[in-house]
Design a protein around this motif. Structure first.
Motif, PDB file in Angstrom:
ATOM      1  N   LEU A 142       0.819  -1.205   0.000  1.00 41.54           N
ATOM      2  CA  LEU A 142       0.000   0.000   0.000  1.00 41.54           C
ATOM      3  C   LEU A 142       0.860   1.265   0.000  1.00 41.54           C
ATOM      4  O   LEU A 142       0.643   2.181  -0.801  1.00 41.54           O
ATOM      5  CB  LEU A 142      -0.938  -0.005   1.207  1.00 41.54           C
ATOM      6  CG  LEU A 142      -2.007  -1.099   1.225  1.00 41.54           C
ATOM      7  CD1 LEU A 142      -2.837  -1.008   2.489  1.00 41.54           C
ATOM      8  CD2 LEU A 142      -2.906  -0.990  -0.005  1.00 41.54           C
ATOM      9  N   VAL A 143       1.851   1.306   0.890  1.00 41.04           N
ATOM     10  CA  VAL A 143       2.705   2.493   0.976  1.00 41.04           C
ATOM     11  C   VAL A 143       3.641   2.559  -0.226  1.00 41.04           C
ATOM     12  O   VAL A 143       3.918   3.645  -0.749  1.00 41.04           O
ATOM     13  CB  VAL A 143       3.505   2.491   2.296  1.00 41.04           C
ATOM     14  CG1 VAL A 143       4.351   3.759   2.407  1.00 41.04           C
ATOM     15  CG2 VAL A 143       2.570   2.380   3.488  1.00 41.04           C
ATOM     16  N   LEU A 186       5.054  12.189   3.903  1.00 42.20           N
ATOM     17  CA  LEU A 186       6.508  12.046   4.032  1.00 42.20           C
ATOM     18  C   LEU A 186       6.863  11.216   5.270  1.00 42.20           C
ATOM     19  O   LEU A 186       7.777  10.377   5.231  1.00 42.20           O
ATOM     20  CB  LEU A 186       7.172  13.421   4.115  1.00 42.20           C
ATOM     21  CG  LEU A 186       7.180  14.255   2.835  1.00 42.20           C
ATOM     22  CD1 LEU A 186       7.788  15.629   3.114  1.00 42.20           C
ATOM     23  CD2 LEU A 186       7.967  13.554   1.734  1.00 42.20           C
ATOM     24  N   LEU A 187       6.167  11.457   6.366  1.00 46.67           N
ATOM     25  CA  LEU A 187       6.409  10.673   7.580  1.00 46.67           C
ATOM     26  C   LEU A 187       6.152   9.196   7.321  1.00 46.67           C
ATOM     27  O   LEU A 187       6.870   8.325   7.837  1.00 46.67           O
ATOM     28  CB  LEU A 187       5.512  11.170   8.715  1.00 46.67           C
ATOM     29  CG  LEU A 187       5.789  12.591   9.226  1.00 46.67           C
ATOM     30  CD1 LEU A 187       4.657  13.050  10.137  1.00 46.67           C
ATOM     31  CD2 LEU A 187       7.128  12.665   9.952  1.00 46.67           C
ATOM     32  N   LEU A 188       5.158   8.909   6.516  1.00 45.40           N
ATOM     33  CA  LEU A 188       4.827   7.531   6.157  1.00 45.40           C
ATOM     34  C   LEU A 188       5.906   6.939   5.251  1.00 45.40           C
ATOM     35  O   LEU A 188       6.403   5.833   5.502  1.00 45.40           O
ATOM     36  CB  LEU A 188       3.478   7.522   5.448  1.00 45.40           C
ATOM     37  CG  LEU A 188       2.714   6.201   5.340  1.00 45.40           C
ATOM     38  CD1 LEU A 188       2.308   5.697   6.707  1.00 45.40           C
ATOM     39  CD2 LEU A 188       1.486   6.397   4.457  1.00 45.40           C
ATOM     40  N   PHE A 189       6.287   7.651   4.203  1.00 46.38           N
ATOM     41  CA  PHE A 189       7.278   7.156   3.245  1.00 46.38           C
ATOM     42  C   PHE A 189       8.602   6.816   3.914  1.00 46.38           C
ATOM     43  O   PHE A 189       9.236   5.814   3.585  1.00 46.38           O
ATOM     44  CB  PHE A 189       7.528   8.199   2.149  1.00 46.38           C
ATOM     45  CG  PHE A 189       6.435   8.314   1.126  1.00 46.38           C
ATOM     46  CD1 PHE A 189       5.445   7.350   1.004  1.00 46.38           C
ATOM     47  CD2 PHE A 189       6.392   9.403   0.263  1.00 46.38           C
ATOM     48  CE1 PHE A 189       4.434   7.459   0.058  1.00 46.38           C
ATOM     49  CE2 PHE A 189       5.404   9.525  -0.695  1.00 46.38           C
ATOM     50  CZ  PHE A 189       4.419   8.554  -0.799  1.00 46.38           C
ATOM     51  N   PHE A 190       9.048   7.670   4.837  1.00 44.98           N
ATOM     52  CA  PHE A 190      10.373   7.504   5.429  1.00 44.98           C
ATOM     53  C   PHE A 190      10.319   6.832   6.808  1.00 44.98           C
ATOM     54  O   PHE A 190      11.277   6.903   7.567  1.00 44.98           O
ATOM     55  CB  PHE A 190      11.089   8.853   5.505  1.00 44.98           C
ATOM     56  CG  PHE A 190      11.453   9.401   4.145  1.00 44.98           C
ATOM     57  CD1 PHE A 190      12.621   8.996   3.514  1.00 44.98           C
ATOM     58  CD2 PHE A 190      10.619  10.284   3.496  1.00 44.98           C
ATOM     59  CE1 PHE A 190      12.951   9.477   2.251  1.00 44.98           C
ATOM     60  CE2 PHE A 190      10.934  10.774   2.230  1.00 44.98           C
ATOM     61  CZ  PHE A 190      12.115  10.368   1.606  1.00 44.98           C
ATOM     62  N   ARG A 202       3.811   2.356   9.596  1.00 45.92           N
ATOM     63  CA  ARG A 202       3.193   2.256   8.273  1.00 45.92           C
ATOM     64  C   ARG A 202       2.661   0.857   7.966  1.00 45.92           C
ATOM     65  O   ARG A 202       2.291   0.579   6.828  1.00 45.92           O
ATOM     66  CB  ARG A 202       4.161   2.724   7.187  1.00 45.92           C
ATOM     67  CG  ARG A 202       5.400   1.887   7.002  1.00 45.92           C
ATOM     68  CD  ARG A 202       6.291   2.552   5.959  1.00 45.92           C
ATOM     69  NE  ARG A 202       7.473   1.764   5.682  1.00 45.92           N
ATOM     70  CZ  ARG A 202       8.602   2.276   5.194  1.00 45.92           C
ATOM     71  NH1 ARG A 202       8.685   3.571   4.938  1.00 45.92           N
ATOM     72  NH2 ARG A 202       9.639   1.504   4.955  1.00 45.92           N
ATOM     73  N   ASP A 203       2.586   0.001   8.952  1.00 41.54           N
ATOM     74  CA  ASP A 203       1.920  -1.284   8.777  1.00 41.54           C
ATOM     75  C   ASP A 203       0.438  -1.049   9.033  1.00 41.54           C
ATOM     76  O   ASP A 203      -0.107  -1.384  10.099  1.00 41.54           O
ATOM     77  CB  ASP A 203       2.497  -2.324   9.740  1.00 41.54           C
ATOM     78  CG  ASP A 203       1.894  -3.709   9.524  1.00 41.54           C
ATOM     79  OD1 ASP A 203       1.253  -3.906   8.466  1.00 41.54           O
ATOM     80  OD2 ASP A 203       2.056  -4.571  10.409  1.00 41.54           O
ATOM     81  N   LEU A 204      -0.211  -0.453   8.046  1.00 38.76           N
ATOM     82  CA  LEU A 204      -1.561   0.058   8.222  1.00 38.76           C
ATOM     83  C   LEU A 204      -2.502  -0.473   7.146  1.00 38.76           C
ATOM     84  O   LEU A 204      -2.062  -0.871   6.065  1.00 38.76           O
ATOM     85  CB  LEU A 204      -1.558   1.592   8.148  1.00 38.76           C
ATOM     86  CG  LEU A 204      -0.624   2.334   9.114  1.00 38.76           C
ATOM     87  CD1 LEU A 204      -0.573   3.806   8.748  1.00 38.76           C
ATOM     88  CD2 LEU A 204      -1.073   2.156  10.554  1.00 38.76           C
ATOM     89  N   GLU A 205      -3.774  -0.447   7.448  1.00 36.60           N
ATOM     90  CA  GLU A 205      -4.791  -0.751   6.457  1.00 36.60           C
ATOM     91  C   GLU A 205      -5.014   0.481   5.575  1.00 36.60           C
ATOM     92  O   GLU A 205      -4.634   1.597   5.932  1.00 36.60           O
ATOM     93  CB  GLU A 205      -6.098  -1.149   7.147  1.00 36.60           C
ATOM     94  CG  GLU A 205      -5.994  -2.368   8.047  1.00 36.60           C
ATOM     95  CD  GLU A 205      -5.633  -3.642   7.276  1.00 36.60           C
ATOM     96  OE1 GLU A 205      -5.996  -3.730   6.078  1.00 36.60           O
ATOM     97  OE2 GLU A 205      -5.005  -4.530   7.869  1.00 36.60           O
ATOM     98  N   ALA A 206      -5.662   0.270   4.411  1.00 36.85           N
ATOM     99  CA  ALA A 206      -5.894   1.366   3.475  1.00 36.85           C
ATOM    100  C   ALA A 206      -6.649   2.514   4.129  1.00 36.85           C
ATOM    101  O   ALA A 206      -6.341   3.692   3.919  1.00 36.85           O
ATOM    102  CB  ALA A 206      -6.641   0.865   2.253  1.00 36.85           C
TER     103      ALA A 206
END
Length: 273
Positions: A129-130, A205-209, A214-218
């Motif tokens: 997803l990410v 950006l916090l998610l990307f890096f 970031r082990d999250l559902e959509a």
């Protein structure tokens, strides 16, 4: 030279001195303290009022020039900060816990190790997803790294010991499945979006890096860009500056921490790169 950043959380010191004025005084105080240390280490015990140094300043629209700076003048100009420092003790934007902790710097030149560290934090196809979000963002927004590459090429015209922006003449690269990302692209995503990183972009950006989980559902990923502070409060900061001895990486972690606090407070992060 450095990348300056300020969490744009409204406060009395910013109203009275302006963010730029505070930042200028912080730099002046640090510069004065460094010069005093140099003089003392050389055995010079003169007072700051008798210490001076040459400061060179240049800009594209003006001639380079040198100015004689008296150290005491810097200390006097910065002293006004002391009267405002008490406002910082309970401020939610105070990242460092010290006065004016909503501000910070990432020093140039950026090291190859810091660039590689950033690339290593990007998602791989095992995080579909990410990873797909990253791929779409690079393609749709045209992050080709050209704006950062221009600075690197400018560095490459100088001598090896005169590099301003980057230690490495070539951008590191990482393959993320079918997606290849360079250090130029990674830095462009962070610093190439203008002088303010708005909360929505900060969350991505916090998610990307991997600065937040970031082990999250959509549905949870969609909430990253919501304006609900209660949702943002549920995310903790995942980068650990204490885990590295690399000063350049620690400074970048400080930058991401400031971005994280700005995102939680729903304010922009001012960046002067």
């Amino acid at each position: 030279m450095a990348i300056d950043f300020i969490i744009e959380y409204d406060c009395l010191p910013k109203r009275h001195l302006t963010p730029e004025g505070i930042l200028e005084r912080i730099k002046e105080k640090q510069r004065a303290e460094t010069v005093i240390q140099w003089f003392r280490e050389a055995g010079d015990e003169r007072p700051p009022s008798e210490m001076g140094f040459e400061f060179s300043r240049s800009a594209p629209d003006e001639r380079a020039g040198k100015q004689l700076i008296v150290v005491q003048d810097l200390l006097d100009h910065a002293a006004v900060l002391d009267a405002h420092a008490h406002h910082c003790s309970a401020c939610p934007a105070n990242r460092s816990g010290s006065p004016f902790g909503c501000m910070g710097f990432v020093q140039y030149p950026i090291s190859a190790g810091a660039e590689a560290w950033l690339l290593d934090r990007l998602p791989v196809p095992d995080e579909p997803l990410v990873w797909l979000l990253l791929k779409q963002g690079i393609q749709r927004l045209g992050y080709d790294g050209s704006s950062v590459r221009a600075l690197r090429e400018l560095d490459n015209q100088n001598q090896a010991d005169e590099r301003i922006y980057f230690m490495s003449p070539e951008a590191p690269r990482r393959r993320l499945g079918e997606l290849r990302v360079s250090g130029d692209q990674a830095l462009e995503m962070i610093f190439g979006v203008g002088d303010r990183i708005i909360p929505n972009h900060a969350g991505i950006l916090l998610l990307f890096f991997a600065a937040i989980e970031r082990d999250l559902e959509a549905s949870e990923i969609q909430e990253i860009s919501s304006f609900d502070r209660a949702i943002r409060a549920g995310f903790s900061f995942e980068m650990d500056a204490a885990a590295t001895g690399h000063e350049g990486i620690r400074e970048i972690i400080s930058f991401f921490h400031a971005m994280y606090l700005a995102w939680k407070l729903d304010v922009a992060l001012f960046v002067d790169a």
